[in-house]
Design a protein around this motif. Structure first.
Motif, PDB file in Angstrom:
ATOM      1  N   GLY A 271       0.817  -1.208   0.000  1.00  0.00           N
ATOM      2  CA  GLY A 271       0.000   0.000   0.000  1.00  0.00           C
ATOM      3  C   GLY A 271       0.847   1.253   0.000  1.00  0.00           C
ATOM      4  O   GLY A 271       0.625   2.186  -0.788  1.00  0.00           O
ATOM      5  N   SER A 272       1.840   1.291   0.872  1.00  0.00           N
ATOM      6  CA  SER A 272       2.722   2.452   0.923  1.00  0.00           C
ATOM      7  C   SER A 272       3.588   2.534  -0.331  1.00  0.00           C
ATOM      8  O   SER A 272       3.949   3.636  -0.771  1.00  0.00           O
ATOM      9  N   ALA A 273       3.922   1.406  -0.943  1.00  0.00           N
ATOM     10  CA  ALA A 273       4.660   1.432  -2.206  1.00  0.00           C
ATOM     11  C   ALA A 273       3.823   2.096  -3.300  1.00  0.00           C
ATOM     12  O   ALA A 273       4.351   2.862  -4.122  1.00  0.00           O
ATOM     13  N   SER A 274       2.530   1.826  -3.317  1.00  0.00           N
ATOM     14  CA  SER A 274       1.645   2.476  -4.283  1.00  0.00           C
ATOM     15  C   SER A 274       1.602   3.982  -4.047  1.00  0.00           C
ATOM     16  O   SER A 274       1.650   4.773  -4.999  1.00  0.00           O
TER      17      SER A 274
ATOM     18  N   SER B 245      -2.020  17.350  -3.381  1.00  0.00           N
ATOM     19  CA  SER B 245      -1.637  16.012  -3.849  1.00  0.00           C
ATOM     20  C   SER B 245      -0.466  15.436  -3.069  1.00  0.00           C
ATOM     21  O   SER B 245      -0.521  14.284  -2.603  1.00  0.00           O
ATOM     22  N   LYS B 246       0.621  16.212  -2.927  1.00  0.00           N
ATOM     23  CA  LYS B 246       1.777  15.708  -2.194  1.00  0.00           C
ATOM     24  C   LYS B 246       1.433  15.411  -0.733  1.00  0.00           C
ATOM     25  O   LYS B 246       1.764  14.327  -0.228  1.00  0.00           O
ATOM     26  N   PRO B 247       0.755  16.331  -0.012  1.00  0.00           N
ATOM     27  CA  PRO B 247       0.372  16.000   1.365  1.00  0.00           C
ATOM     28  C   PRO B 247      -0.538  14.783   1.457  1.00  0.00           C
ATOM     29  O   PRO B 247      -0.426  13.991   2.398  1.00  0.00           O
ATOM     30  N   LYS B 248      -1.439  14.613   0.483  1.00  0.00           N
ATOM     31  CA  LYS B 248      -2.368  13.470   0.517  1.00  0.00           C
ATOM     32  C   LYS B 248      -1.620  12.156   0.345  1.00  0.00           C
ATOM     33  O   LYS B 248      -1.833  11.203   1.107  1.00  0.00           O
ATOM     34  N   PHE B 249      -0.742  12.059  -0.644  1.00  0.00           N
ATOM     35  CA  PHE B 249       0.017  10.825  -0.830  1.00  0.00           C
ATOM     36  C   PHE B 249       0.939  10.557   0.359  1.00  0.00           C
ATOM     37  O   PHE B 249       1.138   9.399   0.751  1.00  0.00           O
ATOM     38  N   THR B 250       1.501  11.612   0.922  1.00  0.00           N
ATOM     39  CA  THR B 250       2.351  11.441   2.104  1.00  0.00           C
ATOM     40  C   THR B 250       1.541  10.885   3.272  1.00  0.00           C
ATOM     41  O   THR B 250       1.971   9.963   3.979  1.00  0.00           O
TER      42      THR B 250
ATOM     43  N   SER C 137       0.521   3.000 -12.101  1.00  0.00           N
ATOM     44  CA  SER C 137       1.072   1.983 -11.204  1.00  0.00           C
ATOM     45  C   SER C 137       0.487   2.111  -9.805  1.00  0.00           C
ATOM     46  O   SER C 137       0.128   1.107  -9.174  1.00  0.00           O
ATOM     47  N   ALA C 138       0.394   3.345  -9.321  1.00  0.00           N
ATOM     48  CA  ALA C 138      -0.169   3.570  -7.987  1.00  0.00           C
ATOM     49  C   ALA C 138      -1.613   3.089  -7.915  1.00  0.00           C
ATOM     50  O   ALA C 138      -2.017   2.422  -6.955  1.00  0.00           O
ATOM     51  N   ALA C 139      -2.381   3.410  -8.952  1.00  0.00           N
ATOM     52  CA  ALA C 139      -3.793   3.032  -8.966  1.00  0.00           C
ATOM     53  C   ALA C 139      -3.972   1.522  -9.065  1.00  0.00           C
ATOM     54  O   ALA C 139      -4.738   0.913  -8.303  1.00  0.00           O
ATOM     55  N   GLN C 140      -3.253   0.901  -9.994  1.00  0.00           N
ATOM     56  CA  GLN C 140      -3.398  -0.549 -10.172  1.00  0.00           C
ATOM     57  C   GLN C 140      -2.848  -1.305  -8.973  1.00  0.00           C
ATOM     58  O   GLN C 140      -3.447  -2.297  -8.521  1.00  0.00           O
ATOM     59  N   GLY C 141      -1.712  -0.852  -8.448  1.00  0.00           N
ATOM     60  CA  GLY C 141      -1.156  -1.500  -7.265  1.00  0.00           C
ATOM     61  C   GLY C 141      -2.114  -1.460  -6.099  1.00  0.00           C
ATOM     62  O   GLY C 141      -2.269  -2.435  -5.357  1.00  0.00           O
ATOM     63  N   ALA C 142      -2.763  -0.315  -5.926  1.00  0.00           N
ATOM     64  CA  ALA C 142      -3.738  -0.184  -4.843  1.00  0.00           C
ATOM     65  C   ALA C 142      -4.907  -1.151  -5.025  1.00  0.00           C
ATOM     66  O   ALA C 142      -5.408  -1.733  -4.055  1.00  0.00           O
TER      67      ALA C 142
END
Length: 243
Positions: free
Chosen positions: A41-44, A86-91, A177-182
């Motif tokens: 999850g964190s990798a995504s 976006s950056k704060p949300k992904f963090t 990648s982030a979306a599919q990995g999730a």
């Protein structure tokens, strides 16, 4: 399970470590050490963070160049959104996945080591599933956040600094990648739950995201075709990659 992973699970506060503050090599090693955290999850979410930074680079390179001036106000808006939202949300999602999934693993360990038919075993089994519900919401949000950002990524690729379309293209790829990995994580987590309205709702939510992903993936591939066509008169590359 290796010795390091076992000892990490047994530390109740291990999920509070700030992995993003680690040197890059140490962070990569943390993903490869065979432990439960940091995990998929964190990798995504990390893929999403890399995409954000690449998008910021292309926007920054585009601003101030006369040939892209008609898109300047749009780029300034996108840059602000990337920095403030976006950056704060992904963090936040990167850290939350580590914290919550550690709790899942921690209570699973207590469940597995407790004596049969004891309150301790049943209580930790319940807590592990409760935390897994939270751990399923996080990748759903990672997927949603990534797909929403694709609109900005496409605009940057189409209208931004053309010599940096490698950067904007990799940003698009990282968001995919982030979306599919999730989605991988969500569907795997849901296997741990018995049939219920909650599971049905989450499954439906994930399926809708998967459908959006498939449509956006095709739009992303069109940008690959665009670059291909700029290099050849033989325009044979097609979008029929699902045959």
């Amino acid at each position: 399970m290796n010795e390091l992973s076992s000892s990490l699970i047994e530390m109740e506060g291990a999920g509070n470590k700030d992995y993003l503050s680690l040197p890059t090599n140490d962070l990569l090693d943390a993903f490869g050490q065979g432990s439960h955290i940091p995990g998929s999850g964190s990798a995504s979410a990390l893929s999403g963070l890399i995409a954000v930074e690449l998008m910021k680079t292309v926007v920054t390179l585009s601003l101030g160049r006369e040939q892209y001036s008609e898109h300047a106000s749009q780029f300034e808006f996108i840059l602000n959104e990337l920095n403030t939202r976006s950056k704060p949300k992904f963090t936040e999602l990167f850290n939350a996945d580590i914290q919550v999934f550690h709790k899942v693993s921690y209570h699973r360990r207590l469940r597995d080591t407790a004596k049969e038919n004891t309150p301790e075993k049943s209580e930790n089994a319940k807590l592990a599933l409760d935390r897994l519900r939270e751990a399923t919401d996080i990748p759903i949000e990672i997927c949603e956040t990534s797909l929403v950002l694709m609109e900005y990524a496409f605009r940057i690729f189409d209208n931004g600094f053309k010599s940096a379309r490698g950067d904007s293209g990799v940003a698009i790829s990282n968001l995919l990648s982030a979306a599919q990995g999730a989605l991988f994580v969500v569907f795997l987590n849901l296997k741990s739950f018995q049939k219920s309205k909650w599971k049905e709702d989450k499954m439906n939510e994930a399926v809708k995201l998967a459908q959006r992903f498939t449509k956006i993936q095709k739009e992303a591939y069109q940008r690959v075709v665009t670059l291909y066509n700029e290099n050849t008169d033989n325009q044979q590359l097609t979008l029929d990659f699902y045959k």
